[in-house]
Design an enzyme around this catalytic site. Structure first.
Site, PDB file in Angstrom:
ATOM      1  N   SER A  16       3.758  -2.352  10.252  1.00  0.00           N
ATOM      2  CA  SER A  16       5.366  -2.399  10.424  1.00  0.00           C
ATOM      3  C   SER A  16       5.915  -3.739  10.195  1.00  0.00           C
ATOM      4  O   SER A  16       6.903  -4.413  10.844  1.00  0.00           O
ATOM      5  CB  SER A  16       5.653  -2.170  11.826  1.00  0.00           C
ATOM      6  OG  SER A  16       5.240  -0.645  12.345  1.00  0.00           O
ATOM      7  N   GLU A  72      -6.438   4.815   7.849  1.00  0.00           N
ATOM      8  CA  GLU A  72      -6.415   6.055   7.467  1.00  0.00           C
ATOM      9  C   GLU A  72      -7.797   6.684   7.056  1.00  0.00           C
ATOM     10  O   GLU A  72      -7.936   7.619   7.264  1.00  0.00           O
ATOM     11  CB  GLU A  72      -5.000   6.128   6.830  1.00  0.00           C
ATOM     12  CG  GLU A  72      -3.853   6.038   7.560  1.00  0.00           C
ATOM     13  CD  GLU A  72      -2.733   5.438   6.682  1.00  0.00           C
ATOM     14  OE1 GLU A  72      -2.596   5.441   5.601  1.00  0.00           O
ATOM     15  OE2 GLU A  72      -1.749   4.836   7.384  1.00  0.00           O
ATOM     16  N   HIS A  80      -9.332   1.447   4.839  1.00  0.00           N
ATOM     17  CA  HIS A  80      -7.907   1.225   5.524  1.00  0.00           C
ATOM     18  C   HIS A  80      -8.167   2.229   6.814  1.00  0.00           C
ATOM     19  O   HIS A  80      -9.025   3.411   6.686  1.00  0.00           O
ATOM     20  CB  HIS A  80      -6.926   2.103   4.635  1.00  0.00           C
ATOM     21  CG  HIS A  80      -5.638   1.867   5.019  1.00  0.00           C
ATOM     22  ND1 HIS A  80      -4.975   2.879   5.913  1.00  0.00           N
ATOM     23  CD2 HIS A  80      -4.738   0.943   5.030  1.00  0.00           C
ATOM     24  CE1 HIS A  80      -3.720   2.727   6.501  1.00  0.00           C
ATOM     25  NE2 HIS A  80      -3.538   1.228   5.913  1.00  0.00           N
ATOM     26  N   ASN A  84       0.894  -1.084   0.085  1.00  0.00           N
ATOM     27  CA  ASN A  84       0.103   0.170  -0.094  1.00  0.00           C
ATOM     28  C   ASN A  84       1.038   1.000  -0.058  1.00  0.00           C
ATOM     29  O   ASN A  84       1.463   1.608   1.013  1.00  0.00           O
ATOM     30  CB  ASN A  84      -0.925   0.186   1.179  1.00  0.00           C
ATOM     31  CG  ASN A  84      -1.690   1.276   1.493  1.00  0.00           C
ATOM     32  OD1 ASN A  84      -1.784   2.144   0.552  1.00  0.00           O
ATOM     33  ND2 ASN A  84      -2.258   1.325   2.443  1.00  0.00           N
ATOM     34  N   GLU A 132      -5.056  -4.823  10.430  1.00  0.00           N
ATOM     35  CA  GLU A 132      -4.176  -4.021  10.751  1.00  0.00           C
ATOM     36  C   GLU A 132      -4.337  -3.238  12.101  1.00  0.00           C
ATOM     37  O   GLU A 132      -4.941  -2.272  12.357  1.00  0.00           O
ATOM     38  CB  GLU A 132      -3.982  -2.785   9.562  1.00  0.00           C
ATOM     39  CG  GLU A 132      -3.797  -3.371   8.325  1.00  0.00           C
ATOM     40  CD  GLU A 132      -3.242  -2.267   7.474  1.00  0.00           C
ATOM     41  OE1 GLU A 132      -2.088  -2.520   6.825  1.00  0.00           O
ATOM     42  OE2 GLU A 132      -3.794  -1.365   7.188  1.00  0.00           O
ATOM     43  N   GLY A 182       3.053   2.050  10.552  1.00  0.00           N
ATOM     44  CA  GLY A 182       3.955   3.168  10.756  1.00  0.00           C
ATOM     45  C   GLY A 182       4.715   3.518  12.054  1.00  0.00           C
ATOM     46  O   GLY A 182       5.434   4.517  12.100  1.00  0.00           O
ATOM     47  N   LYS A 210       0.210   4.249  -0.146  1.00  0.00           N
ATOM     48  CA  LYS A 210      -0.461   5.387   0.401  1.00  0.00           C
ATOM     49  C   LYS A 210      -0.209   6.685  -0.586  1.00  0.00           C
ATOM     50  O   LYS A 210      -0.422   6.416  -1.820  1.00  0.00           O
ATOM     51  CB  LYS A 210       0.120   5.594   1.787  1.00  0.00           C
ATOM     52  CG  LYS A 210      -0.155   4.420   2.598  1.00  0.00           C
ATOM     53  CD  LYS A 210       0.129   4.430   4.151  1.00  0.00           C
ATOM     54  CE  LYS A 210      -0.022   3.114   4.717  1.00  0.00           C
ATOM     55  NZ  LYS A 210       0.072   3.236   6.284  1.00  0.00           N
TER      56      LYS A 210
HETATM   57  P1  13P Z   1       3.346   0.246   7.562  1.00  0.00           P
HETATM   58  O1  13P Z   1       3.848  -0.877   7.033  1.00  0.00           O
HETATM   59  O2  13P Z   1       4.205   1.654   7.127  1.00  0.00           O
HETATM   60  O3  13P Z   1       3.352   0.172   9.213  1.00  0.00           O
HETATM   61  O4  13P Z   1       1.894   0.486   7.168  1.00  0.00           O
HETATM   62  C1  13P Z   1       1.097  -0.588   7.230  1.00  0.00           C
HETATM   63  C2  13P Z   1      -0.260  -0.184   6.334  1.00  0.00           C
HETATM   64  O5  13P Z   1      -0.883   0.812   6.737  1.00  0.00           O
HETATM   65  C3  13P Z   1      -0.498  -0.669   5.145  1.00  0.00           C
HETATM   66  O6  13P Z   1      -1.751  -0.655   4.681  1.00  0.00           O
END
Ligand code: 13P
Length: 252
Positions: free
Chosen positions: A213, A98, A96, A10, A168, A174, A12
């Site tokens: 992560s 976010e 997601h 992803n 997640e 992150g 983003k």
């Molecule tokens: P990270 O791998 O940067 O922690 O992000 C995970 C994520 O949100 C994937 O959709």
């Protein structure tokens, strides 16, 4: 039940079209010949066309990060399933954290987007996960149950096998804080149990990704867990070398 591992990047809001071309071109030789893992990259909308063109003829599939539930109309700023299909998109991330945190996504809108994706033949990756306060408050299972029940309304027993769930934990995204493989497996096993209660044995076919992560140095132990069938990767998917290493370790 053996389920094919699925690792999706992803991206983003990262990588313009030129950068998407470079990243996919760099990834291709590093993952060439891998056929026991579905490899997906999910660029921003404006880089999808470049990623699809660069990935043509390879084992890399392209996904989008969102879609709208209507096919067309007065929905400024939105993108429909048929528009994604036209570009050669195969997968789509839905709900997601976010989008839930910053853009008002709810289980109801997740459900509407999921219906549109399934109707169009896009393969959905439906994201669920608890906040840190919810985990600390002992509410993880309750939160996931509500997200699954609300997000999957109307999905048929025939359709469920084609849905990918991405678990997640929001506190692991992150932050460098990964759930331990045991902690993640415990939650994935709960998700599987809940899916079985909703869809019966077909739920054994659902692939449940871990996200938060995941890196090259922990993908092997996470994906080795019985109910962890892959990963949804943020940061570590933005460089070809780290993403390829993560994939290879996960399926080793
Ligand atoms: P990270 O791998 O940067 O922690 O992000 C995970 C994520 O949100 C994937 O959709």
């Amino acid at each position: 039940m053996t389920r094919k591992v699925i690792i999706a990047g992803n991206w983003k809001m990262n990588k313009n079209a030129a950068e998407a071309t470079s990243l996919v071109n760099a990834l291709k030789p590093l993952v060439a010949g891998i056929d026991n893992c579905d490899i997906v990259v999910c660029p921003p909308f404006t880089s999808i066309d470049a990623a699809v063109k660069a990935a043509a003829g390879s084992n890399i599939k392209v996904g989008a990060q969102n879609l709208h539930w209507e096919d067309s109309g007065a929905f400024t700023g939105e993108i429909s399933a048929s528009m994604l299909k036209e570009l050669g998109v195969e997968y789509v991330i839905i709900g997601h954290s976010e989008r839930r945190q910053y853009f008002g996504e709810t289980d109801e809108t997740v459900n509407r987007r999921l219906g549109a994706a399934l109707d169009a033949g896009l393969k959905p990756i439906v994201c669920i996960g608890e906040l840190l306060a919810e985990r600390e408050g002992g509410e993880t299972e309750k939160v996931l149950e509500a997200q699954l029940e609300g997000g999957l309304v109307g999905v048929s027993i025939e359709q469920i096998a084609g849905v990918v769930i991405a678990y997640e934990p929001v506190w692991a995204i992150g932050t460098g804080k990964t759930a331990t493989p045991e902690m993640a497996e415990e939650t994935h096993a709960y998700i599987r149990k809940k899916l079985i209660s909703m869809f019966g044995y077909q739920a054994e076919k659902v692939r449940i990704q871990y996200g938060g992560s995941m890196k090259a140095d922990n993908s092997a132990t996470l994906v080795a867990q019985p109910n962890i069938d892959g990963g949804l990767i943020g940061g570590a998917s933005l460089k070809a070398e780290s993403f390829a290493e993560l994939i290879k370790n996960a399926i080793a």
